[in-house]
Structures are given as structure tokens and as C-alpha cells.
Scaffold this motif. Structure first.
Motif, PDB file in Angstrom:
ATOM      1  N   GLY A 138      -6.589  19.120   0.603  1.00 49.55           N
ATOM      2  CA  GLY A 138      -5.403  18.050   0.551  1.00 49.55           C
ATOM      3  C   GLY A 138      -5.915  16.869   0.005  1.00 49.55           C
ATOM      4  O   GLY A 138      -4.881  16.118  -0.691  1.00 49.55           O
ATOM      5  N   ASP A 139      -7.299  16.625  -0.118  1.00 54.87           N
ATOM      6  CA  ASP A 139      -7.550  15.315  -0.520  1.00 54.87           C
ATOM      7  C   ASP A 139      -7.875  15.414  -2.026  1.00 54.87           C
ATOM      8  O   ASP A 139      -8.099  16.212  -2.733  1.00 54.87           O
ATOM      9  N   VAL A 140      -7.744  14.272  -2.633  1.00 54.06           N
ATOM     10  CA  VAL A 140      -7.552  14.046  -3.971  1.00 54.06           C
ATOM     11  C   VAL A 140      -8.851  13.027  -4.492  1.00 54.06           C
ATOM     12  O   VAL A 140      -8.888  12.058  -3.537  1.00 54.06           O
ATOM     13  N   ILE A 141      -9.526  13.601  -5.138  1.00 57.00           N
ATOM     14  CA  ILE A 141     -10.681  12.480  -5.564  1.00 57.00           C
ATOM     15  C   ILE A 141     -10.398  12.034  -6.982  1.00 57.00           C
ATOM     16  O   ILE A 141     -10.085  12.480  -7.879  1.00 57.00           O
ATOM     17  N   LEU A 142     -10.696  10.499  -7.108  1.00 56.65           N
ATOM     18  CA  LEU A 142     -10.214  10.038  -8.344  1.00 56.65           C
ATOM     19  C   LEU A 142     -11.431   9.256  -9.013  1.00 56.65           C
ATOM     20  O   LEU A 142     -11.877   8.442  -8.508  1.00 56.65           O
ATOM     21  N   ILE A 166      -6.680   2.199  -5.254  1.00 54.76           N
ATOM     22  CA  ILE A 166      -6.715   3.213  -4.377  1.00 54.76           C
ATOM     23  C   ILE A 166      -7.961   3.721  -3.823  1.00 54.76           C
ATOM     24  O   ILE A 166      -7.863   4.214  -2.727  1.00 54.76           O
ATOM     25  N   GLY A 167      -9.016   3.387  -4.681  1.00 52.39           N
ATOM     26  CA  GLY A 167     -10.412   4.037  -4.175  1.00 52.39           C
ATOM     27  C   GLY A 167     -10.517   5.404  -4.773  1.00 52.39           C
ATOM     28  O   GLY A 167      -9.724   5.740  -5.517  1.00 52.39           O
ATOM     29  N   HIS A 168     -11.829   6.008  -4.429  1.00 51.39           N
ATOM     30  CA  HIS A 168     -11.999   7.199  -4.851  1.00 51.39           C
ATOM     31  C   HIS A 168     -11.270   8.268  -4.262  1.00 51.39           C
ATOM     32  O   HIS A 168     -11.235   9.356  -4.937  1.00 51.39           O
ATOM     33  N   LEU A 169     -11.025   8.132  -3.028  1.00 52.18           N
ATOM     34  CA  LEU A 169     -10.754   9.264  -2.056  1.00 52.18           C
ATOM     35  C   LEU A 169      -9.123   8.800  -1.754  1.00 52.18           C
ATOM     36  O   LEU A 169      -8.954   7.872  -1.043  1.00 52.18           O
ATOM     37  N   TYR A 170      -8.259   9.777  -2.105  1.00 52.61           N
ATOM     38  CA  TYR A 170      -6.830   9.677  -1.789  1.00 52.61           C
ATOM     39  C   TYR A 170      -6.441  11.034  -0.732  1.00 52.61           C
ATOM     40  O   TYR A 170      -6.670  11.923  -0.940  1.00 52.61           O
ATOM     41  N   ARG A 171      -5.780  10.342   0.308  1.00 52.75           N
ATOM     42  CA  ARG A 171      -5.481  11.388   1.565  1.00 52.75           C
ATOM     43  C   ARG A 171      -4.170  11.070   2.023  1.00 52.75           C
ATOM     44  O   ARG A 171      -3.735   9.919   2.378  1.00 52.75           O
ATOM     45  N   ASN A 172      -2.911  11.954   1.560  1.00 55.06           N
ATOM     46  CA  ASN A 172      -1.622  11.824   2.305  1.00 55.06           C
ATOM     47  C   ASN A 172      -1.201  13.227   2.154  1.00 55.06           C
ATOM     48  O   ASN A 172      -0.527  13.732   1.308  1.00 55.06           O
ATOM     49  N   ASN A 173      -1.163  13.765   3.473  1.00 54.80           N
ATOM     50  CA  ASN A 173      -0.568  15.079   3.575  1.00 54.80           C
ATOM     51  C   ASN A 173       0.977  15.233   3.615  1.00 54.80           C
ATOM     52  O   ASN A 173       1.623  16.178   3.394  1.00 54.80           O
ATOM     53  N   GLY A 191     -20.870   7.061  -7.587  1.00 52.52           N
ATOM     54  CA  GLY A 191     -21.221   5.859  -7.551  1.00 52.52           C
ATOM     55  C   GLY A 191     -22.324   5.416  -6.760  1.00 52.52           C
ATOM     56  O   GLY A 191     -23.427   5.595  -6.843  1.00 52.52           O
ATOM     57  N   ASN A 192     -22.035   5.043  -5.496  1.00 54.50           N
ATOM     58  CA  ASN A 192     -22.876   4.410  -4.603  1.00 54.50           C
ATOM     59  C   ASN A 192     -22.590   4.792  -3.137  1.00 54.50           C
ATOM     60  O   ASN A 192     -23.446   3.982  -2.169  1.00 54.50           O
ATOM     61  N   ARG A 193     -21.784   5.748  -2.976  1.00 53.99           N
ATOM     62  CA  ARG A 193     -21.475   6.185  -1.706  1.00 53.99           C
ATOM     63  C   ARG A 193     -20.690   7.640  -1.624  1.00 53.99           C
ATOM     64  O   ARG A 193     -20.647   7.894  -2.572  1.00 53.99           O
ATOM     65  N   SER A 194     -20.980   7.909  -0.291  1.00 51.43           N
ATOM     66  CA  SER A 194     -20.584   9.495  -0.116  1.00 51.43           C
ATOM     67  C   SER A 194     -19.128   9.433   0.876  1.00 51.43           C
ATOM     68  O   SER A 194     -18.625   8.587   1.586  1.00 51.43           O
ATOM     69  N   TYR A 195     -18.367  10.600   0.471  1.00 51.60           N
ATOM     70  CA  TYR A 195     -17.250  10.826   0.962  1.00 51.60           C
ATOM     71  C   TYR A 195     -17.014  12.272   1.552  1.00 51.60           C
ATOM     72  O   TYR A 195     -17.543  13.312   0.779  1.00 51.60           O
ATOM     73  N   ARG A 196     -16.457  12.648   2.403  1.00 51.25           N
ATOM     74  CA  ARG A 196     -16.258  13.726   3.269  1.00 51.25           C
ATOM     75  C   ARG A 196     -14.985  14.456   2.776  1.00 51.25           C
ATOM     76  O   ARG A 196     -13.940  13.603   2.997  1.00 51.25           O
ATOM     77  N   VAL A 197     -14.923  15.267   1.927  1.00 47.90           N
ATOM     78  CA  VAL A 197     -13.565  15.663   1.208  1.00 47.90           C
ATOM     79  C   VAL A 197     -13.088  17.034   2.050  1.00 47.90           C
ATOM     80  O   VAL A 197     -13.767  18.035   2.153  1.00 47.90           O
ATOM     81  N   SER A 205      -8.964  24.047  -0.567  1.00 41.75           N
ATOM     82  CA  SER A 205      -9.427  24.669   0.792  1.00 41.75           C
ATOM     83  C   SER A 205     -10.845  24.381   0.788  1.00 41.75           C
ATOM     84  O   SER A 205     -11.569  24.172  -0.321  1.00 41.75           O
ATOM     85  N   GLY A 206     -11.364  24.341   1.982  1.00 47.51           N
ATOM     86  CA  GLY A 206     -12.780  24.182   2.106  1.00 47.51           C
ATOM     87  C   GLY A 206     -12.964  22.665   2.400  1.00 47.51           C
ATOM     88  O   GLY A 206     -12.023  21.763   2.293  1.00 47.51           O
ATOM     89  N   GLU A 207     -14.384  22.432   2.339  1.00 47.09           N
ATOM     90  CA  GLU A 207     -14.806  20.897   2.414  1.00 47.09           C
ATOM     91  C   GLU A 207     -16.054  20.717   1.576  1.00 47.09           C
ATOM     92  O   GLU A 207     -16.661  21.810   1.018  1.00 47.09           O
TER      93      GLU A 207
END
Length: 284
Positions: A57-61, A100-107, A48-54, A40-42
Motif C-alpha cells: 500500500g506504500d507509494v514511493i515518489l 510529501i517526502g519519498h514515502l507516502y502511506r495512507n491506507n 538519495g541518502n537514506r533507507s525506507y522500509r516499504v 504486496s510484499g516488502e
């Protein structure tokens, strides 16, 4: 807790934080794979060298040794985090995880995701002689779920082209003299503007990020090329003063450069992560 975690599962760490007010974390990287599950939350996550809005339900790898930093902007959030060595991850997964990348999203897989994390938590908190093998199975199950279900997150660049250029320049030229003013001039902006933008989008100061990259490269060189003198490593990684390098290295790692020359990572994961008090546990 029935068992001794460090004894039975020394290279696996699980953390659960519920409804905590978060701010900007300290930067860090570690020699372990990190799986971060936002319940929950954001937050904004720089990796590494970029930003992600999490989002929930998101998974960061995050594979081993990649610099990362979170910024929760004072928001209440809940998260689950796993840090583990590669022995807990099947070879077939390690070969494919970069796709996959660093951010995985699949509700669509949130229910299964919750069930797997619940099994991991229960096993971790009741560690016994079989827990290491059981956690290998559950962690593999988590990765297989991710790999078999499409990532619905579309890769998009969060950073401005100015910051993206500066990050790339640092990574390609850390061994040389790198000045904020020179990088700004390449992009036809003032040093002050680039400095503000860099800090806003990455959470790092320009020189802070440059020093982190240099120290990370130096650590790798010291561990893997023990025949090289400390001063030689310092110069190869962009430091012009061997004494200053030794000071910054000890400040960052807690030991002098000579102490880790030729040394591999033989400590238990919990110790390498600096885990043992609540303050450290909130670092991610």
C-alpha cells in the motif's frame, strides 16, 4: 495492444510486476519522475541518502536524477511503477511534491489508488493519439489524491549516525580526495566496521557510492557547461585521472563523456530508461 506506445506516449512508461521473487537491484537514476506502488510484499528502498522500509500500500515518489536502489531480500512481491517526464505532472504538484517526502502511506485511500492505477494501465495498454493527454489527467489525479490526504508515514531515520555522517560527507566533499579510512577515523571506528555497516544499510559499497555521485555530478556538468574540457570536469568532480574518468563514465552511461557535452535529453523516455527487454524492466 492497439497502439504504438513509443509513438503516442514517448515520455511515459508503466510497468506491472506480479508475484515475482526479488533480490537486490542494481543502482540507478534516471531523468524522469518515478512513482512506485507496492501492492504486496516488502522491500528496503534506498533513495538519495537514506533507507525506507516499504510495506503493501506504500507509494514511493522519486523526482528526477535521485539515485535509488531496492532490496527485496528474496521476498515475493507485486509492484506497479510509473516513470514519466515532468510534462505529465501539474506545476502545482511539482511545487509541493517535496513536502510529501519519498514515502507516502495512507491506507484510507488504497481503493482510490487502485482505481487510478487501473485506469492508467488500461489507457497505457490501449495507446492512441489521445493517450498522452488522458495519462496527464490520470497522473494528475493520482498526485492530487496524495496531496489532499495526509501522509501517515512518520519520517524516521533508518540509517545509523555513522552511515548518515558518511553519506553527508561524500555528498559535500566528492570533489576532493575522500577515503574510507579518513571518514571512519572522524567517527572513531575502524574502516572495516564502517565499510560493512555502509554496505548493509545502503546496499552500496563506500567507493561505489562515491563514484556514482561523482559521475552524476560530472554528467550534469558536461551537459550544462559544454565549454569545459572533459579533463577539467573530471578533476572538478574528484577524479585524478582523465583516462580513468572516461573509462568509468563510458562503463556507466554507454557513451564517452565527449558524446554528451552540451546535449540535452532528447531521446524518448523508454530509450533513456533502457527499456526494451524484460531484464531491464526488473531493474527498479
Amino acid at each position: 495492444m492497439k497502439g504504438n506506445i513509443a509513438k503516442y506516449i514517448p515520455n511515459y512508461y508503466y510497468s506491472k510486476v506480479i508475484d515475482i521473487v526479488g533480490n537486490e537491484s542494481t543502482h540507478h537514476y534516471h531523468h524522469a519522475f518515478e512513482i512506485y506502488y507496492m501492492k504486496s510484499g516488502e522491500c528496503n528502498y534506498f533513495i538519495g541518502n537514506r533507507s525506507y522500509r516499504v510495506l503493501p500500500g506504500d507509494v514511493i515518489l522519486i523526482p528526477s536524477s535521485i539515485i535509488h536502489r531496492t532490496n527485496y531480500n528474496g521476498m515475493i512481491h507485486s509492484r506497479l511503477v510509473i516513470n514519466c517526464s515532468n510534462e505529465y505532472i501539474p506545476e502545482s504538484v511539482l511545487e509541493r511534491v517535496n513536502s510529501i517526502g519519498h514515502l507516502y502511506r495512507n491506507n484510507k485511500v488504497l481503493r482510490q489508488m487502485d482505481e487510478i492505477f487501473a485506469k492508467i494501465e488500461k489507457e497505457y495498454e490501449n495507446a492512441d493519439v489521445l493517450s498522452s493527454d488522458v495519462l496527464k489527467c490520470y497522473t494528475a489525479e493520482l498526485f492530487f489524491l496524495i496531496l489532499r490526504n495526509e501522509n501517515e508515514h512518520e519520517e524516521e531515520t533508518e540509517e545509523s549516525s555513522l552511515v548518515a555522517h558518511a553519506l553527508k560527507y561524500i555528498q559535500n566533499n566528492y570533489m576532493n580526495e575522500v577515503k574510507l579510512s579518513a571518514v571512519a577515523q572522524m567517527s572513531s571506528v575502524s574502516a572495516e566496521h564502517l565499510s560493512r555497516l555502509f554496505k548493509k544499510e545502503t546496499g552500496f559499497g563506500f567507493n561505489e557510492y562515491l563514484t556514482i555521485i561523482r559521475l552524476q555530478k560530472a554528467e550534469f556538468m558536461l551537459r550544462n557547461e559544454p565549454g569545459r574540457a572533459v579533463c577539467e570536469v573530471a578533476y572538478a568532480c574528484g577524479f585524478n585521472d582523465g583516462n580513468y574518468f572516461s573509462y568509468k563514465f563510458k562503463e556507466a552511461y554507454g557513451v564517452s563523456p565527449t558524446k554528451i557535452k552540451g546535449k540535452k535529453f532528447d531521446q524518448p523516455l523508454q530509450k533513456r530508461l533502457g527499456i526494451g527487454n524484460r531484464k531491464k524492466e526488473q531493474q527498479t
